[in-house]
Write a protein that holds these residues in place. Structure first.
Motif, PDB file in Angstrom:
ATOM      1  N   ARG A 392     -23.603  71.575 -35.640  1.00 30.02           N
ATOM      2  CA  ARG A 392     -23.149  72.378 -36.778  1.00 30.02           C
ATOM      3  C   ARG A 392     -22.193  71.599 -37.662  1.00 30.02           C
ATOM      4  O   ARG A 392     -22.240  71.711 -38.894  1.00 30.02           O
ATOM      5  N   VAL A 393     -21.313  70.810 -37.058  1.00 32.46           N
ATOM      6  CA  VAL A 393     -20.393  70.003 -37.861  1.00 32.46           C
ATOM      7  C   VAL A 393     -21.172  69.067 -38.782  1.00 32.46           C
ATOM      8  O   VAL A 393     -20.885  68.956 -39.979  1.00 32.46           O
ATOM      9  N   VAL A 394     -22.183  68.391 -38.234  1.00 29.25           N
ATOM     10  CA  VAL A 394     -22.955  67.447 -39.045  1.00 29.25           C
ATOM     11  C   VAL A 394     -23.675  68.173 -40.176  1.00 29.25           C
ATOM     12  O   VAL A 394     -23.609  67.771 -41.347  1.00 29.25           O
ATOM     13  N   LEU A 395     -24.358  69.269 -39.852  1.00 31.24           N
ATOM     14  CA  LEU A 395     -25.119  69.986 -40.871  1.00 31.24           C
ATOM     15  C   LEU A 395     -24.213  70.595 -41.930  1.00 31.24           C
ATOM     16  O   LEU A 395     -24.532  70.578 -43.124  1.00 31.24           O
ATOM     17  N   GLU A 396     -23.084  71.152 -41.523  1.00 30.97           N
ATOM     18  CA  GLU A 396     -22.154  71.723 -42.499  1.00 30.97           C
ATOM     19  C   GLU A 396     -21.576  70.648 -43.406  1.00 30.97           C
ATOM     20  O   GLU A 396     -21.378  70.874 -44.607  1.00 30.97           O
ATOM     21  N   GLN A 397     -21.315  69.470 -42.833  1.00 27.13           N
ATOM     22  CA  GLN A 397     -20.784  68.402 -43.684  1.00 27.13           C
ATOM     23  C   GLN A 397     -21.847  67.863 -44.642  1.00 27.13           C
ATOM     24  O   GLN A 397     -21.527  67.430 -45.745  1.00 27.13           O
ATOM     25  N   VAL A 398     -23.108  67.890 -44.227  1.00 29.85           N
ATOM     26  CA  VAL A 398     -24.166  67.530 -45.173  1.00 29.85           C
ATOM     27  C   VAL A 398     -24.123  68.478 -46.368  1.00 29.85           C
ATOM     28  O   VAL A 398     -24.148  68.059 -47.529  1.00 29.85           O
ATOM     29  N   VAL A 399     -24.064  69.780 -46.087  1.00 28.29           N
ATOM     30  CA  VAL A 399     -24.011  70.771 -47.171  1.00 28.29           C
ATOM     31  C   VAL A 399     -22.769  70.579 -48.027  1.00 28.29           C
ATOM     32  O   VAL A 399     -22.812  70.728 -49.260  1.00 28.29           O
ATOM     33  N   ALA A 400     -21.645  70.243 -47.392  1.00 32.01           N
ATOM     34  CA  ALA A 400     -20.390  70.095 -48.132  1.00 32.01           C
ATOM     35  C   ALA A 400     -20.370  68.857 -49.023  1.00 32.01           C
ATOM     36  O   ALA A 400     -19.567  68.781 -49.955  1.00 32.01           O
ATOM     37  N   HIS A 401     -21.254  67.890 -48.742  1.00 32.65           N
ATOM     38  CA  HIS A 401     -21.163  66.609 -49.437  1.00 32.65           C
ATOM     39  C   HIS A 401     -22.270  66.351 -50.454  1.00 32.65           C
ATOM     40  O   HIS A 401     -22.037  65.619 -51.424  1.00 32.65           O
ATOM     41  N   VAL A 402     -23.474  66.879 -50.247  1.00 40.40           N
ATOM     42  CA  VAL A 402     -24.597  66.438 -51.070  1.00 40.40           C
ATOM     43  C   VAL A 402     -24.910  67.466 -52.150  1.00 40.40           C
ATOM     44  O   VAL A 402     -24.518  68.632 -52.055  1.00 40.40           O
ATOM     45  N   PRO A 403     -25.638  67.055 -53.204  1.00 36.16           N
ATOM     46  CA  PRO A 403     -26.023  68.003 -54.254  1.00 36.16           C
ATOM     47  C   PRO A 403     -26.843  69.164 -53.694  1.00 36.16           C
ATOM     48  O   PRO A 403     -27.547  69.038 -52.688  1.00 36.16           O
ATOM     49  N   ARG A 404     -26.777  70.291 -54.369  1.00 35.65           N
ATOM     50  CA  ARG A 404     -27.351  71.544 -53.876  1.00 35.65           C
ATOM     51  C   ARG A 404     -28.850  71.449 -53.605  1.00 35.65           C
ATOM     52  O   ARG A 404     -29.360  72.127 -52.723  1.00 35.65           O
ATOM     53  N   ARG A 405     -29.565  70.610 -54.340  1.00 36.25           N
ATOM     54  CA  ARG A 405     -31.017  70.570 -54.174  1.00 36.25           C
ATOM     55  C   ARG A 405     -31.427  70.096 -52.785  1.00 36.25           C
ATOM     56  O   ARG A 405     -32.576  70.283 -52.382  1.00 36.25           O
TER      57      ARG A 405
END
Length: 484
Positions: A392-405
């Motif tokens: 979950r930490v990895v996936l949440e940080q992906v969402v927090a860092h990359v563009p919405r698309r």
């Protein structure tokens, strides 16, 4: 659209790990129905608004289920009963029965006129009596009271002070157990964006990875006689190589595609190990992963084999099938797949599965066995808290860092993990966010049907069949819920 019933099932404590391993947090004892009323915001993680919240206590005197349904959804069904489909309250009753409910504390949270609310909630309360003894309460901005209590010394017409709920001992115990309360579901489930500098680094890395992916896909499309789609955005209904099959692709192209997917999965495994270390050593909320690697992972997750491998990697015993899924049907020629313990991915090889060098390894059969451990009550397992926390930490940080698309894949995976852990509220929120990014995302659409039907993960139905084998209930012990 049918009303959403958000069900959160209580995960029984795991047995203590040997050799000094971590055990579950001590149970929080609840000594009265008022304690359960007070605990509702902590159990949900936020303060509910215009909701009926159902708290179920099992025949083992432990919390088995917390469910929430909107009052507006219930009101629409009173005015116009649904034809040909299940009512929201029917799904509530079914969910309550699954966990062996004997006592139900039903709490109406509303700022509306309580007298008008009765027409909406009374049919639901009557239906819930089919699952257990119901004690109904109402919480308004003015106070709280038992809905059926006619003793003004116990429950004044305008309710008892809300401060009585806020200052009960169970609240302090739940806070110490780490159950914070947000002002709303949106705030509770919000993924805070990273700093602008970190987002910029992640976005640049994602753009570079996407250009490289597009170049490989364009070459494969030309050689295979089909177009592979435009670069610069993930596929709306994703398929890693939608117009190609291994037999129609030149061997060099198959190898490039396989190496790309395998590299994406290796990146995932490295980041999960990094996150696991950070969770052990960093202060709460202090986990920071490299932005550029998060950007590259976001692009890798747009590939269906990588996304599916990531999901499989969280299931105990599915590491080998996860790796083979990431490679897809195009195996890397001459590549050795033996692993040392230090190189293992998030999972381990399961009993009965073919080893890394076994040519007879059946990916489809192994995948079916792995997924069954999530959905099939006959073989279902509970999620490993440490493995899921790192994922979950990895996936949440992906969402927090990359563009919405690029958010559809990680948000859908986060929703699936939340559902497996029994948190239907978080699962529904993540799924809605994924579908807002990409309404055509197929895995999100499939998962949406599961949530709409309020289908629980397999370990919940395992308890339904053999209740009591695991004992306990996610750190909340309802010692005597009937005491007022």
């Amino acid at each position: 659209m049918p009303p959403t019933v958000l069900t959160s099932y209580a995960v029984p404590p795991q047995p203590p790990e040997p050799a000094g391993g971590s055990a579950d947090l001590p149970a929080v004892r609840v000594r009265s129905a008022r304690d359960l009323v007070a605990a509702v915001p902590h159990l949900l993680g936020y303060r509910p608004h215009e909701s009926l919240v159902v708290v179920c206590v099992t025949d083992e005197s432990v919390l088995g289920l917390v469910a929430r349904v909107g009052l507006d959804d219930l009101a629409r069904e009173v005015v116009e009963p649904p034809a040909g489909r299940e009512r929201a309250v029917d799904r509530l009753v079914a969910a309550a029965r699954r966990v062996g409910t004997t006592e139900i504390v039903a709490v109406v949270h509303t700022a509306r006129d309580p007298r008008r609310i009765r027409r909406t909630v009374d049919p639901a309360l009557a239906a819930l009596e089919l699952a257990g003894d119901v004690e109904p309460w109402i919480v308004t901005p003015e106070g709280y009271r038992g809905i059926d209590c006619s003793d003004p010394s116990c429950c004044p017409p305008r309710g008892r002070p809300l401060a009585e709920l806020e200052h009960r001992a169970v609240n302090a115990a739940l806070v110490l157990a780490g159950r914070a309360v947000a002002p709303s579901a949106e705030e509770a489930y919000r993924i805070v964006p990273a700093s602008e500098a970190r987002r910029s680094r992640a976005a640049r890395a994602a753009a570079r990875a996407d250009r490289a992916r597009a170049a490989v896909d364009a070459a494969a499309g030309a050689l295979g006689g089909r177009s592979s789609g435009a670069a610069g955005s993930p596929p709306s209904s994703p398929s890693p190589m939608p117009a190609r099959t291994p037999s129609s692709m030149p061997s060099s192209t198959r190898t490039d595609a396989a190496r790309r997917a395998s590299s994406g999965y290796d990146l995932w495994c490295d980041l999960v190990r990094h996150a696991a270390r950070e969770l052990r050593t960093a202060p709460p909320g202090g986990t920071d992963l490299p932005p550029a690697r998060l950007g590259r992972l976001a692009v890798a997750l747009a590939e269906v084999p990588v996304r599916d491998a990531v999901l499989l990697s969280t299931i105990p015993g599915a590491d080998e099938v996860a790796r083979r899924t990431a490679r897809g049907a195009a195996d890397l020629p001459g590549e050795a797949h033996a692993r040392t313990p230090g190189d293992a991915g998030p999972g381990d090889a399961g009993p009965g599965d073919a080893g890394p060098g076994d040519e007879a390894f059946d990916v489809e059969a192994a995948t079916a066995r792995a997924i069954a451990r999530i959905v099939d009550p006959r073989v279902a397992v509970r999620p490993d808290p440490g493995a899921v926390a790192a994922a979950r930490v990895v996936l949440e940080q992906v969402v927090a860092h990359v563009p919405r698309r690029w958010h559809a894949a990680p948000l859908t995976l986060l929703g699936l993990l939340a559902w497996w852990q029994g948190d239907g509220g978080l699962a529904a929120h993540r799924l809605a966010a994924a579908r807002a990014v990409d309404p055509a995302y197929r895995l999100a659409a499939l998962f949406g049907g599961v949530l709409s039907a309020a289908v629980p993960p397999g370990w919940v139905r395992t308890r339904e069949v053999a209740r009591g084998a695991d004992g306990g209930g996610r750190g909340l012990d309802a010692a005597d819920p009937s005491v007022g």
